[in-house]
Motif scaffolding. Structure first.
Motif, PDB file in Angstrom:
ATOM      1  N   GLY A   3      18.850  -1.926 -11.955  1.00 25.66           N
ATOM      2  CA  GLY A   3      18.771  -1.219 -10.693  1.00 25.66           C
ATOM      3  C   GLY A   3      20.192  -0.933 -10.223  1.00 25.66           C
ATOM      4  O   GLY A   3      21.126  -0.874 -11.026  1.00 25.66           O
ATOM      5  N   HIS A   4      20.371  -0.787  -8.932  1.00 20.75           N
ATOM      6  CA  HIS A   4      21.710  -0.551  -8.393  1.00 20.75           C
ATOM      7  C   HIS A   4      22.539  -1.836  -8.488  1.00 20.75           C
ATOM      8  O   HIS A   4      22.133  -2.878  -7.960  1.00 20.75           O
ATOM      9  N   LEU A   5      23.672  -1.769  -9.153  1.00 24.37           N
ATOM     10  CA  LEU A   5      24.586  -2.908  -9.219  1.00 24.37           C
ATOM     11  C   LEU A   5      25.490  -2.961  -7.998  1.00 24.37           C
ATOM     12  O   LEU A   5      26.140  -3.974  -7.737  1.00 24.37           O
ATOM     13  N   LEU A   6      25.534  -1.849  -7.275  1.00 27.99           N
ATOM     14  CA  LEU A   6      26.393  -1.741  -6.094  1.00 27.99           C
ATOM     15  C   LEU A   6      25.545  -1.402  -4.877  1.00 27.99           C
ATOM     16  O   LEU A   6      24.469  -0.811  -4.999  1.00 27.99           O
ATOM     17  N   GLU A   7      26.053  -1.762  -3.705  1.00 26.90           N
ATOM     18  CA  GLU A   7      25.357  -1.428  -2.474  1.00 26.90           C
ATOM     19  C   GLU A   7      26.377  -1.087  -1.389  1.00 26.90           C
ATOM     20  O   GLU A   7      27.551  -1.449  -1.484  1.00 26.90           O
ATOM     21  N   GLN A   8      25.906  -0.361  -0.387  1.00 32.73           N
ATOM     22  CA  GLN A   8      26.789  -0.011   0.713  1.00 32.73           C
ATOM     23  C   GLN A   8      27.262  -1.285   1.417  1.00 32.73           C
ATOM     24  O   GLN A   8      26.489  -2.223   1.636  1.00 32.73           O
ATOM     25  N   ALA A   9      28.539  -1.326   1.745  1.00 36.11           N
ATOM     26  CA  ALA A   9      29.091  -2.479   2.449  1.00 36.11           C
ATOM     27  C   ALA A   9      28.494  -2.575   3.848  1.00 36.11           C
ATOM     28  O   ALA A   9      28.100  -1.573   4.450  1.00 36.11           O
ATOM     29  N   GLU A  10      28.435  -3.798   4.371  1.00 37.86           N
ATOM     30  CA  GLU A  10      27.944  -4.018   5.732  1.00 37.86           C
ATOM     31  C   GLU A  10      28.985  -3.514   6.734  1.00 37.86           C
ATOM     32  O   GLU A  10      30.176  -3.392   6.413  1.00 37.86           O
TER      33      GLU A  10
ATOM     34  N   GLN B 121      32.772   2.255   1.463  1.00 35.31           N
ATOM     35  CA  GLN B 121      32.969   1.146   0.537  1.00 35.31           C
ATOM     36  C   GLN B 121      31.648   0.730  -0.093  1.00 35.31           C
ATOM     37  O   GLN B 121      30.629   0.618   0.588  1.00 35.31           O
ATOM     38  N   LEU B 122      31.695   0.503  -1.410  1.00 35.97           N
ATOM     39  CA  LEU B 122      30.585  -0.109  -2.123  1.00 35.97           C
ATOM     40  C   LEU B 122      31.004  -1.520  -2.511  1.00 35.97           C
ATOM     41  O   LEU B 122      32.179  -1.785  -2.760  1.00 35.97           O
TER      42      LEU B 122
ATOM     43  N   GLU C 135      27.770   5.987  -9.833  1.00 35.67           N
ATOM     44  CA  GLU C 135      28.526   5.192  -8.871  1.00 35.67           C
ATOM     45  C   GLU C 135      29.217   4.006  -9.555  1.00 35.67           C
ATOM     46  O   GLU C 135      30.286   3.568  -9.129  1.00 35.67           O
ATOM     47  N   VAL C 136      28.615   3.505 -10.630  1.00 33.86           N
ATOM     48  CA  VAL C 136      29.262   2.433 -11.400  1.00 33.86           C
ATOM     49  C   VAL C 136      30.511   2.968 -12.081  1.00 33.86           C
ATOM     50  O   VAL C 136      31.574   2.338 -12.052  1.00 33.86           O
ATOM     51  N   LEU C 137      30.411   4.160 -12.696  1.00 36.28           N
ATOM     52  CA  LEU C 137      31.569   4.751 -13.368  1.00 36.28           C
ATOM     53  C   LEU C 137      32.686   5.023 -12.365  1.00 36.28           C
ATOM     54  O   LEU C 137      33.863   4.818 -12.664  1.00 36.28           O
ATOM     55  N   SER C 138      32.313   5.469 -11.171  1.00 30.28           N
ATOM     56  CA  SER C 138      33.314   5.733 -10.146  1.00 30.28           C
ATOM     57  C   SER C 138      33.957   4.435  -9.669  1.00 30.28           C
ATOM     58  O   SER C 138      35.179   4.348  -9.514  1.00 30.28           O
ATOM     59  N   TYR C 139      33.150   3.420  -9.451  1.00 28.09           N
ATOM     60  CA  TYR C 139      33.653   2.131  -8.968  1.00 28.09           C
ATOM     61  C   TYR C 139      34.603   1.494  -9.983  1.00 28.09           C
ATOM     62  O   TYR C 139      35.589   0.853  -9.610  1.00 28.09           O
ATOM     63  N   LEU C 140      34.312   1.700 -11.286  1.00 32.57           N
ATOM     64  CA  LEU C 140      35.146   1.130 -12.344  1.00 32.57           C
ATOM     65  C   LEU C 140      36.385   1.976 -12.633  1.00 32.57           C
ATOM     66  O   LEU C 140      37.158   1.663 -13.536  1.00 32.57           O
TER      67      LEU C 140
END
Length: 677
Positions: A43-50, A74-75, A114-119
């Motif tokens: 599923g999503h490995l990342l989530e929107q920051a609080e 921010q993720l 979003e994972v590729l972008s985060y990495l």
């Protein structure tokens, strides 16, 4: 090394199964004999920051903080899947070629992107990344998909649309939830008042339907039937015709043309009894009805709820199991009811699999004709994914649960229908004059059963597709033919209120949301859109409203709770109607079609949120005064810095819109400004 990044382990294993053997199993990925690797997200490995990730003061809920709008989004990695993100980081760095293998939909595209972008993958590697679209997890289908890779850059608009949706839901849900929860406390409501751009209009549909039923006042209305026969043909010539009131009767009718005056109906019945009649017109046409299209998820959920009483979520979970575990169905979260023309060549194998594994569907009916091509095969209506259909794998029905068996047979029968001829029938309409009044009768007479033979009620499961008229056949009539009216009959009926929503009807309302939109221009636009939510999220949205205590079930019926009613009556009307969120979906689709960009979507949205928050702060939600929360807003941990609850704007697999924290304390206002990425 080629790295395939799947959305989930089951899809990753399906890809690895067709790569060179032997496979080596590693922690979080599989390695083929040629060195290529398959890994996956969960599923999503990342989530929107609080909110407090942007500023610590947002840990406390204060009206003066609102609206909160991040300057730089921010993720953050999800805690329970952080290790898998670490695996992907290592593999992405080693790979010479990336293949995006997320599910073929908007969320599936964003999930890997979003994972590729985060990495922080290099631009050159991103530019060469390819897209693998898989609708069927069986080896032959996966092998075929691997030969049809596309550039991942083609799907940037799809990913951008999903990103805009995720951020918009976070902004809307978090700000509105905080505003109304804080205002709700002032009138004594101690629950979290979760507000979302999809969930709240869905709740509004239920609340308004419940109130319409409660306020409904039944009233009698009257129909007049003429019992007719041909005096020259005593046998088998009798039939009935219904009176069609003239314009002169309008003042005794309601807005739907029903006669409310019993005396008028009795007068007509008396005037036509024992009177001569004459046939004014006879119209007989041969009509045809095409097979129903294969299922998308919403259509499958609606039919399974009607037929088996399954909830929307239960249908989705069952179809997902048939796709992932048993590999008997194609991708289940599809919003399409059409099939690519290239898939038609696979039809004989699919039909053979059905005939061997689901023999009961073909008992007592003609064999399907694999050469027939229904209107379902239409490339112009298929994009990333096609309709839900059976795979070429032969089903072992005994190995399936009862629900899995029901859903599989439902999908298989709908697919079989594509290989039967049209249903043909004669439609006859007759108009008769009696004592100056007009009476009409109609009937349908089957000529060719065609695909409908698969759906007959005597075959175990009656289908809603079978809409034959039960009035019987009319005798042979000709224009000018003399008839005799034996008697007129007054039939008293009672107006009925609309029915409470069920899973099926609520899903139908969400997909056909244009019927509930007040603005005619918006309604026209929405007839071509997907409605409220997406195929993947609708079941979750309905379940979310139950979990939050805003809806309750009574058997199949869905009702609003007092908290649900109070919330709807406390919100601005625009937040409870589908107009706004339907426009969102229309504009998100426009991003997918490259008609508008991210900023064109977000800029007006931010203005709307600021206005809604301002309005929320100006008035108290008095409709919630005295209403007890179904779930406590704040747990016993209140003595700590705060407790966290979900307040997402809408349900999605990412649950990335989580945005609620509550605690005591005060701080000064700080509002950041929006900046697109």
């Amino acid at each position: 090394m080629i790295l395939y990044i799947a959305e989930k382990p089951s899809l990753g294993r399906a890809i690895a199964d067709v790569l060179p053997k032997p496979l080596k199993k590693h922690d979080g990925y599989l390695e083929a004999a040629n060195g290529d690797c398959v890994s996956w997200c969960v599923g999503h490995l990342l989530e929107q920051a609080e909110p407090d990730a942007y500023d610590a003061q947002y840990k406390s809920w204060k009206l003066e903080h609102l609206p909160i709008v991040p300057q730089q989004w921010q993720l953050k990695p999800k805690a329970n899947t952080r290790s898998q993100l670490t695996v992907l980081k290592k593999l992405v760095g080693q790979a010479q070629q990336l293949v995006h293998a997320g599910d073929p939909d908007r969320e599936g595209q964003l999930l890997v992107d979003e994972v590729l972008s985060y990495l922080k993958v290099s631009q050159s590697k991103l530019a060469s990344a390819q897209r693998l679209l898989i609708n069927d997890l069986n080896p032959s289908a996966v092998t075929k998909a691997l030969k049809q890779l596309r550039s991942n850059r083609e799907f940037i608009p799809l990913s951008t649309s999903a990103l805009a949706r995720s951020r918009a839901d976070w902004l809307y849900g978090m700000n509105m939830t905080r505003a109304f929860t804080l205002q709700g406390r002032k009138v004594g409501y101690q629950g979290v008042l979760s507000v979302g751009r999809v969930q709240t209009p869905v709740l509004g549909l239920v609340v308004r339907r419940d109130e319409e039923i409660a306020a409904f006042q039944s009233k009698p209305f009257y129909e007049v039937l003429a019992h007719l026969h041909d005096p020259n043909v005593p046998d088998n010539s009798a039939f009935t015709a219904k009176w069609q009131p003239s314009e002169a009767c309008a003042k005794w009718q309601d807005e739907e043309g029903r006669v409310l005056a019993k005396g008028l109906a009795e007068n007509v019945a008396g005037r036509i009894s024992n009177q001569a009649a004459k046939v004014l017109s006879v119209e007989e046409k041969q009509k045809r009805q095409a097979p129903p299209l294969p299922y998308n998820l919403s259509a499958l959920q609606i039919d399974c709820n009607k037929r088996f009483g399954m909830s929307a979520k239960e249908v989705l979970d069952t179809a997902q199991s048939l796709y992932e575990k048993h590999k008997l169905l194609t991708y289940p979260r599809s919003d399409s009811r059409y099939l690519p023309k290239a898939q038609f060549s696979d039809a004989p194998k699919v039909l053979q699999a059905i005939s061997q594994g689901a023999t009961e569907l073909l008992q007592g009916v003609d064999a399907p004709d694999a050469k027939l091509k229904s209107k379902a095969w239409d490339d112009s209506k298929v994009d990333a994914h096609h309709a839900i259909i059976p795979t070429e794998k032969v089903a072992n029905l005994n190995a399936l649960s009862n629900r899995e068996r029901q859903v599989y047979l439902q999908v298989a029968r709908q697919y079989l229908a594509q290989f039967y001829p049209h249903y043909l029938y004669w439609d006859t309409r007759v108009s008769v004059e009696i004592a100056g009044g007009i009476f009409n009768a109609s009937s349908k007479r089957e000529q060719q059963a065609g695909w409908k033979q698969l759906f007959r009620s005597n075959r175990g499961e009656e289908s809603d597709n079978d809409d034959e008229d039960s009035s019987g056949n009319l005798p042979k009539l000709t224009v000018g033919q003399a008839l005799w009216c034996d008697r007129g009959e007054v039939v008293e009926k009672i107006t009925q209120p609309p029915k409470h929503f069920t899973d099926a009807t609520l899903l139908a309302a969400m997909t056909g949301i244009s019927r509930y939109v007040s603005d005619s221009d918006i309604r026209k636009i929405l007839k071509d859109t997907d409605g409220l939510g997406t195929e993947a999220t609708r079941a979750g949205i309905i379940e979310l409203l139950f979990k939050r205590g805003f809806l309750q079930r009574q058997g199949k019926t869905i009702l609003a709770t007092d908290a649900g009613k109070g919330l709807i009556h406390s919100l601005p009307l625009s937040a409870t109607l589908p107009d706004m969120t339907a426009q969102w979906e229309n504009r998100l689709e426009a991003i997918c079609q490259r008609e508008i960009n991210y900023q064109h979507f977000m800029s007006p949205l931010l203005q709307t949120i600021e206005q809604l928050v301002h309005e929320a702060c100006q008035q108290l939600p008095t409709a919630l005064a005295g209403v007890k929360a179904n779930k406590p807003a704040f747990a016993k941990r209140r003595r700590s810095s705060g407790s966290r609850k979900s307040a997402s704007g809408s349900s999605s697999r990412s649950k990335s819109a989580t945005a609620t924290k509550a605690a005591k304390g005060s701080s000064t206002r700080r509002k950041t400004t929006a900046k697109s990425s």
